[in-house]
Enzyme design. Sequence first.
Site, PDB file in Angstrom:
ATOM      1  N   ASP A 110       0.847  -1.205   0.000  1.00 24.04           N
ATOM      2  CA  ASP A 110       0.000   0.000   0.000  1.00 24.04           C
ATOM      3  C   ASP A 110       0.875   1.244   0.000  1.00 24.04           C
ATOM      4  O   ASP A 110       1.858   1.323   0.753  1.00 24.04           O
ATOM      5  CB  ASP A 110      -0.840   0.036   1.286  1.00 24.04           C
ATOM      6  N   GLU A 209     -13.731  -3.626  -1.053  1.00 23.60           N
ATOM      7  CA  GLU A 209     -13.847  -3.877   0.387  1.00 23.60           C
ATOM      8  C   GLU A 209     -15.244  -3.527   0.890  1.00 23.60           C
ATOM      9  O   GLU A 209     -15.751  -2.415   0.666  1.00 23.60           O
ATOM     10  CB  GLU A 209     -12.774  -3.050   1.139  1.00 23.60           C
TER      11      GLU A 209
HETATM   12  O1  KIV Z   1      -4.387  -2.557   4.364  1.00 25.81           O
HETATM   13  C1  KIV Z   1      -5.003  -3.613   4.165  1.00 25.81           C
HETATM   14  O2  KIV Z   1      -4.866  -4.607   4.899  1.00 25.81           O
HETATM   15  C2  KIV Z   1      -5.922  -3.683   3.034  1.00 25.81           C
HETATM   16  C3  KIV Z   1      -6.783  -4.895   2.908  1.00 25.81           C
HETATM   17  C4  KIV Z   1      -7.885  -4.846   3.884  1.00 25.81           C
HETATM   18  C5  KIV Z   1      -7.284  -5.076   1.536  1.00 25.81           C
HETATM   19  O3  KIV Z   1      -5.982  -2.785   2.261  1.00 25.81           O
END
Ligand code: KIV
Length: 291
Positions: A110, A209
């Site tokens: 991310d 989500e």
């Molecule tokens: O940060 C995370 O764990 C996520 C998942 C929930 C898809 O984005």
Amino acid sequence: MWRSHFSDEYPNFAGLKHKIMSVNKEVKRITTHSLQEMKHKGEKITMLTAYDYSMATVLDDAGIDVLLVGDSASNVMAGHETTLPITLDQMIYHTQSVVRAAKRAFIVADLPFGAYQGNSKEALVSAIRMMKESGVHGIKLEGGTEIVDSIDRIITAGIPVMGHLGLTPQSIYKFGTYSVRARSEQEADKLKTDALALQAAGCFALVLEKIPAALAKQVTESLHIPVIGIGAGPHCDGQVLVVNDMIGLTKGFKPRFLRQYINLYDGILGAAQSYIKDVKSNDFPNEKEQY
Ligand code: KIV
């Protein structure tokens, strides 16, 4: 030093090492192309989060297809209430550990809050830092049409991007709750438009989500890229869970969409209590556990 000690304790280590190495030689890395093929073949894609070397090693050995270094590290690793505080440097640190562990899984990290929302140039700089410093294979960004410029720029630089729609925890203060998203027709239409825009921008996959299963089904069927769901029903091309939730480490967190496969909280609690008892009572270490 460690090796000779390890071989003493485990005499079959040399044979085991040979076996592992010959198995490792055959390990083929999952790619964006393999994920695309899985969608076409109707083979479900498995994804779990990982934030450290030990956990990523186990999950990779188990055969997980995608490891997500999620910004949920902010919650489950650092104990923050939201995903907002985690920094790009911290995400890079977690991602480096996962990259060192995983031999087969495709790894996605991310980009955290504040690392890409400013403008597309900032987004590209953050994405390049993540790729260069961690060795990850792709990145994930939350949002729809409003971030398409950034996604376009990042993909143009050769970086695979996974989109994320529905409940987007980086915008929690805009919505105020973690409740199911896109229940109204208007919100559902916006989500469908966003999904098409992300695909058109070149995203290789999309996370949905916490949205109604019927909507997730429509989106999954309308896209040619893989759709991975969390709390989005069974019709997505794959499923993702936060690993700490899935193994029962996050005490008391049991949303409806979560299937908990083991209760590690109670397991570790019991083990720690036994260890404390054994040390206090002089039972550990015993004669065999010393040199
Ligand atoms: O940060 C995370 O764990 C996520 C998942 C929930 C898809 O984005």
